[in-house]
Design a protein around this motif. Structure first.
Motif, mmCIF file in Angstrom:
data_model
loop_
_atom_site.group_PDB
_atom_site.id
_atom_site.type_symbol
_atom_site.label_atom_id
_atom_site.label_comp_id
_atom_site.label_asym_id
_atom_site.label_seq_id
_atom_site.Cartn_x
_atom_site.Cartn_y
_atom_site.Cartn_z
ATOM 1 N N PHE A 54 29.342 50.522 31.561
ATOM 2 C CA PHE A 54 28.858 49.363 30.810
ATOM 3 C C PHE A 54 29.755 49.064 29.616
ATOM 4 C CE2 PHE A 54 24.831 50.206 33.044
ATOM 5 C CZ PHE A 54 24.484 48.912 33.401
ATOM 6 N N LEU A 55 30.224 50.120 28.944
ATOM 7 C CA LEU A 55 31.052 49.930 27.745
ATOM 8 C C LEU A 55 32.377 49.248 28.090
ATOM 9 C CD1 LEU A 55 31.543 50.471 24.707
ATOM 10 C CD2 LEU A 55 32.578 52.655 25.375
ATOM 11 N N ILE A 56 33.094 49.781 29.096
ATOM 12 C CA ILE A 56 34.384 49.195 29.456
ATOM 13 C C ILE A 56 34.190 47.817 30.072
ATOM 14 C CG2 ILE A 56 36.428 49.451 30.908
ATOM 15 C CD1 ILE A 56 36.214 52.442 30.611
ATOM 16 N N GLY A 57 33.169 47.671 30.902
ATOM 17 C CA GLY A 57 32.892 46.357 31.481
ATOM 18 C C GLY A 57 32.559 45.334 30.411
ATOM 19 N N GLY A 58 31.742 45.754 29.441
ATOM 20 C CA GLY A 58 31.394 44.853 28.348
ATOM 21 C C GLY A 58 32.566 44.550 27.447
ATOM 22 N N VAL A 90 44.299 45.675 38.801
ATOM 23 C CA VAL A 90 44.520 46.449 37.585
ATOM 24 C C VAL A 90 43.998 47.878 37.705
ATOM 25 C CG1 VAL A 90 42.353 45.698 36.489
ATOM 26 C CG2 VAL A 90 44.251 46.451 35.069
ATOM 27 N N TYR A 91 42.902 48.080 38.408
ATOM 28 C CA TYR A 91 42.274 49.406 38.395
ATOM 29 C C TYR A 91 43.082 50.481 39.113
ATOM 30 C CZ TYR A 91 38.501 46.745 36.396
ATOM 31 O OH TYR A 91 37.774 45.927 35.573
ATOM 32 N N PRO A 92 43.664 50.203 40.305
ATOM 33 C CA PRO A 92 44.547 51.226 40.881
ATOM 34 C C PRO A 92 45.763 51.524 40.009
ATOM 35 C CG PRO A 92 43.909 49.615 42.541
ATOM 36 C CD PRO A 92 43.457 49.072 41.220
ATOM 37 N N ILE A 93 46.285 50.487 39.339
ATOM 38 C CA ILE A 93 47.454 50.686 38.487
ATOM 39 C C ILE A 93 47.109 51.583 37.296
ATOM 40 C CG2 ILE A 93 49.113 49.540 36.953
ATOM 41 C CD1 ILE A 93 48.959 47.096 38.790
ATOM 42 N N VAL A 94 46.050 51.231 36.602
ATOM 43 C CA VAL A 94 45.730 51.973 35.375
ATOM 44 C C VAL A 94 45.124 53.330 35.682
ATOM 45 C CG1 VAL A 94 45.407 49.852 34.079
ATOM 46 C CG2 VAL A 94 43.436 50.933 35.145
ATOM 47 N N PHE A 95 44.595 53.508 36.894
ATOM 48 C CA PHE A 95 44.088 54.828 37.278
ATOM 49 C C PHE A 95 45.177 55.881 37.096
ATOM 50 C CE2 PHE A 95 43.711 58.166 40.460
ATOM 51 C CZ PHE A 95 42.407 58.607 40.291
ATOM 52 N N ALA A 280 34.458 51.877 40.386
ATOM 53 C CA ALA A 280 33.252 51.039 40.313
ATOM 54 C C ALA A 280 33.456 49.736 39.552
ATOM 55 C CB ALA A 280 32.119 51.830 39.648
ATOM 56 N N LEU A 281 34.400 49.698 38.619
ATOM 57 C CA LEU A 281 34.572 48.515 37.787
ATOM 58 C C LEU A 281 34.953 47.239 38.549
ATOM 59 C CD1 LEU A 281 36.190 50.005 34.570
ATOM 60 C CD2 LEU A 281 34.109 48.636 34.675
ATOM 61 N N PRO A 282 35.583 47.320 39.735
ATOM 62 C CA PRO A 282 35.813 46.072 40.483
ATOM 63 C C PRO A 282 34.544 45.291 40.799
ATOM 64 C CG PRO A 282 37.274 47.769 41.317
ATOM 65 C CD PRO A 282 36.352 48.441 40.320
ATOM 66 N N ALA A 283 33.365 45.915 40.654
ATOM 67 C CA ALA A 283 32.117 45.159 40.824
ATOM 68 C C ALA A 283 32.052 44.010 39.822
ATOM 69 C CB ALA A 283 30.912 46.085 40.651
ATOM 70 N N TYR A 284 32.648 44.216 38.646
ATOM 71 C CA TYR A 284 32.706 43.139 37.667
ATOM 72 C C TYR A 284 33.605 42.009 38.162
ATOM 73 C CZ TYR A 284 30.323 45.571 33.842
ATOM 74 O OH TYR A 284 29.392 46.184 33.040
ATOM 75 N N SER A 285 34.614 42.353 38.964
ATOM 76 C CA SER A 285 35.497 41.316 39.500
ATOM 77 C C SER A 285 34.749 40.410 40.473
ATOM 78 C CB SER A 285 36.702 41.956 40.196
ATOM 79 O OG SER A 285 37.446 42.724 39.272
ATOM 80 N N LEU A 286 33.810 40.992 41.225
ATOM 81 C CA LEU A 286 32.947 40.175 42.079
ATOM 82 C C LEU A 286 32.151 39.207 41.211
ATOM 83 C CD1 LEU A 286 31.517 39.427 44.727
ATOM 84 C CD2 LEU A 286 29.952 41.339 44.330
ATOM 85 N N LEU A 287 31.608 39.716 40.112
ATOM 86 C CA LEU A 287 30.867 38.865 39.185
ATOM 87 C C LEU A 287 31.770 37.774 38.617
ATOM 88 C CD1 LEU A 287 28.239 38.398 37.516
ATOM 89 C CD2 LEU A 287 29.214 39.909 35.787
ATOM 90 N N LEU A 288 33.009 38.142 38.272
ATOM 91 C CA LEU A 288 33.940 37.170 37.706
ATOM 92 C C LEU A 288 34.262 36.070 38.716
ATOM 93 C CD1 LEU A 288 35.759 36.293 35.388
ATOM 94 C CD2 LEU A 288 37.520 37.847 36.253
#
Length: 544
Positions: A54-58, A90-95, A280-288
């Motif tokens: 939630f923190l990073i997504g927010g 971005v997420y695979p890169i920054v992982f 899990a954060l790509p779920a926000y990309s679906l929202l976007l």
């Protein structure tokens, strides 16, 4: 204003509720003492998977994003969708980068990316450049959170700057008291409201438009077919495809170089938390992606902005398509969405100043309590600066500043991201590369104009390749070109520095520091560490 009374009441009540949560957050997981950057600025470095998600997504998906992305699609079409693929790739890169940064930072007690650079390359000057770059790139982002709130207030008929000043005064107060725990707690409410509003919108609005989704895309196609702008359309064309790809890639590389993004990651309690969040954060990309479609819905619904402020497109769409009570909730979701990232950004900028300017140059022997006190005060000043940007600069100019933010922060990639994997670059080469990349970036941006608005300079980030002597109408993201210059100069400078026998600078990190995890004896235990220390290694590592 009376016509929007229900919306104003609901917006105000929800805003006050989350503000109260911000103050209560000081008691959430409260340690014996908040007077350290580990506690005030990083929440004790002990956030688990859910809180971190939630923190990073927010933090990354801001109020400005929810307002500006669909507004851009409303105005330009497919080009605005660049935000969707870049938040996926971005997420695979920054992982590959962030788990190593987490480990070395927890071994050494680093709070900022500049702390790492200072220790890795033994260069206070390079660390200072990274710190200044982070602060400069973050400031416009904080100011732009106000754009989302202003768009909502305009749609409710509320004018003047007093409500904005009051909102940020409340934000400043609970951030000062609670530190990173405040946005971490509020993020739960913010993200829940955003998900509810968007999921309702994606079903309710098309049901009210003739032809449903077919009618929405048809209306968008007709609108852009009649547009005189060559880049507009529901599909990309030969002129903007390169800009789309390079902007998506450049934005992805820049996203987790921002100090506020790194702050959220360093607050995680172990490497597994970061791994799970990157998955899990790509779920926000679906929202976007769903949020972006609001731009096409606004076209089909016949929405026009208030005056010339395109940022009011989404609030105006909600006002037309939702009942007043739900419009109030939607407005609150956008307004509250500004609080979480603004708080984290101000904390991150304050930590950079405290650690890498105040402690490095003004008070080298500052205690943990001194650091926390200075960071709190600086976070207040940063917010004041953000409010002044809105009060004394027109909104369009502030948005232009945001466009160059990515170009600026990308210049820290060689020393921060690449530095986590290799020490091949010489510190002198990295400093020269930063100067070359930053200079090239500013020169490119200076030469970007916009005939539609009459602005000759700093009017965007799409650089025309014809200005480099190429026979083409294609454009490219200025940040990618500036980064290429940076890397080339850094590599050449490294070869020259080594050939001249220039001192390398001490590297106080070790290969195994980049792999340490929770439970490792080298990882700092906040509850057991003595005041003022950073780590429990038998051979203490000097603080940068």
């Amino acid at each position: 204003m009376e016509a929007h009374l229900t919306e104003i009441i609901i917006f105000s009540v929800l805003f006050l509720v989350v503000s109260g949560m911000g103050f209560v957050a000081a008691r959430w997981r409260r340690p014996d003492n908040l007077a350290s950057l580990d506690e005030w600025g990083l929440g004790g470095r002990n956030f688990g998977s859910w809180v971190t998600w939630f923190l990073i997504g927010g933090d990354l998906y801001t109020a400005y994003t929810f307002v500006a992305v669909p507004a851009l699609i409303w105005g330009a079409g497919a080009m605005g969708f660049f935000a969707v693929p870049y938040t996926i790739v971005v997420y695979p890169i920054v992982f590959l980068v962030l788990i190593r940064l987490w480990s070395v930072s927890h071994v050494h007690g680093f709070v900022t990316p500049a702390d790492f650079v200072r220790a890795r390359f033994g260069s206070p000057t390079l660390a200072l450049l990274v710190a200044i770059t982070g602060i400069v790139a973050t400031m416009p982002y904080i100011a732009l959170q106000l754009v989302g709130i202003e768009a909502v207030l305009k749609s409710m008929g509320v004018t003047g700057h007093l409500p904005i000043i009051i909102a940020f005064a409340i934000l400043a107060a609970y951030t000062y008291q609670s530190g990173l725990r405040a946005p971490a707690l509020i993020a739960f409410v913010k993200d829940t409201l955003i998900y509810i509003v968007i999921l309702v919108a994606i079903f309710a609005i098309p049901a009210q438009i003739e032809g449903g989704w077919s009618g929405i895309f048809g209306a968008a196609q007709d609108r852009f077919a009649a547009s005189a702008a060559p880049g507009d359309g529901i599909l990309l064309n030969a002129n903007n495809q390169l800009q789309y790809v390079t902007l998506a890639l450049g934005s992805a590389l820049a996203l987790f170089l921002y100090p506020h993004s790194i702050t959220g990651v360093l607050a995680s309690k172990n490497r597994d938390v970061i791994k799970r969040n990157m998955a899990a954060l790509p779920a926000y990309s679906l929202l976007l992606g769903l949020i972006a479609l609001l731009g096409f819905m606004a076209i089909a619904a016949g929405i026009t902005p208030i005056g010339t402020d395109n940022n009011t497109i989404v609030p105006q769409l909600f006002d037309k398509m939702f009942p007043d009570w739900f419009t109030g909730i939607a407005y609150a979701a956008i307004g509250i969405g500004a609080l979480v990232p603004a708080a984290i950004m101000s904390i991150a900028a304050a930590n950079l100043f405290t650690r890498n300017i105040y402690k490095e140059y003004l008070k080298p022997h500052a205690s943990d309590a001194d650091e926390a006190r200075v960071s709190k005060i600086t976070s207040l000043l940063v917010k004041v600066g953000a409010v002044l940007c809105i009060l004394f600069l027109d909104t369009g100019f502030s948005i232009d500043l945001q466009l160059i933010g990515g170009v600026i922060i990308l210049q820290t990639l060689p020393s921060v991201a690449l530095g986590l994997y290799t020490r091949w670059f010489h510190r002198g080469g990295l400093i020269a590369g930063w100067i070359g990349g930053m200079g090239a970036g500013m020169l490119l941006l200076y030469n970007i104009g916009n005939p539609a608005t009459g602005k000759l300079h700093f009017a965007g980030s799409a650089f025309p390749l014809e200005k480099l002597g190429l026979d083409t109408k294609m454009t490219i993201y200025a940040g990618i070109l500036a980064l290429a210059v940076n890397l080339a100069v850094a590599a050449l400078g490294t070869v020259i520095a080594r050939s001249a026998g220039m001192a390398e600078g001490d590297d106080s990190t070790k290969p195994d520091h980049y792999l340490a995890d929770e439970g490792d004896p080298r990882i700092k235990d906040l509850d057991l560490a003595a005041p003022g220390t950073h780590g429990t290694d038998p051979a203490p590592i000097p603080k940068p």
